[in-house]
Enzyme design. Sequence first.
Site: not given
Length: 296
Positions: A18, A103, A105, A150, A201
């Site tokens: 990522e 967390r 992203n 995202n 995404d």
Amino acid sequence: MTDRSVVILDGTRCHLGEGPSYDPATDTVWWVDILESRLFERSLDPATTSARIHALPVMASDVAAIDAGRHLLSADDGLYVRTIATGDLSLLCPLEADKPGNRSNDGRVHPSGALWIGTMGRNAEPGRGCIYHVAGRRNTRLYGGLTTPNGIAFSPDGATGYFVDTAEGILRRVALDPGTGLPRGEPETHYDHSVGDGGIDGAAVDADGLIWTARFGASCLDAYSPSGERVRTITVPVRQPTCPTFAGRSLDRLLVTTGYEGLDEAARAADPDHGRTLLVDVGVRGLLEPAFHLDA
């Protein structure tokens, strides 16, 4: 479906690659493996054969430039300034310190120098995620109740922001103050992908304002026009592309991270390049991701 030139830039497999970034001064690309707490550094010089891998003490999800000597890393417990030469980390500000099960992203820096960063549950629990706007050390929550934020990206003039909750499948746009990156209105539907293969995404915007997205689970990249039409689809040789960024001296290729999260042994065998990092010739000129303004 249209195939363009695709090469495996780096053969190391990422559990969940990522957050890529490109440094034109050194012709170097950076990306992370969220679930394995690794940071990758790789020159685009053809003589380079493999990436340098840096172990991290945090679960980082995004790399952004600050200046020639420092990066901003978005991580599970906060935002960190990383000194490139030494690897030293300094906490800039916490991020959801009251939610240890979350967390960071997807994230992108707005042309104003502010960061938009998404959070999510570590097991993708519904509704635990948010998107924040970070200017210097000032952290403002923009949107909540998300599952997998995202697709954060911005129009070339900074007047429009894009984002998606992958679990929902609707790419949204919102009018922004170009000087701050803060919303000026409510989000609207830009493209509805709630029905179809894979999920939207990460995203990057090219010089003409097309929004390029990785479609996780569908082995492709899509390009959407500023008016909300899907205008191109490019196949890639991995099932789970995660996030693109423009790279190369001419900013005419997309570095695309990928991952094998959730794939069993049979699925990995059927996807031989799973987790590897790609370089894709898309035939357009992109934009360099802005640097984060540390002193905003």
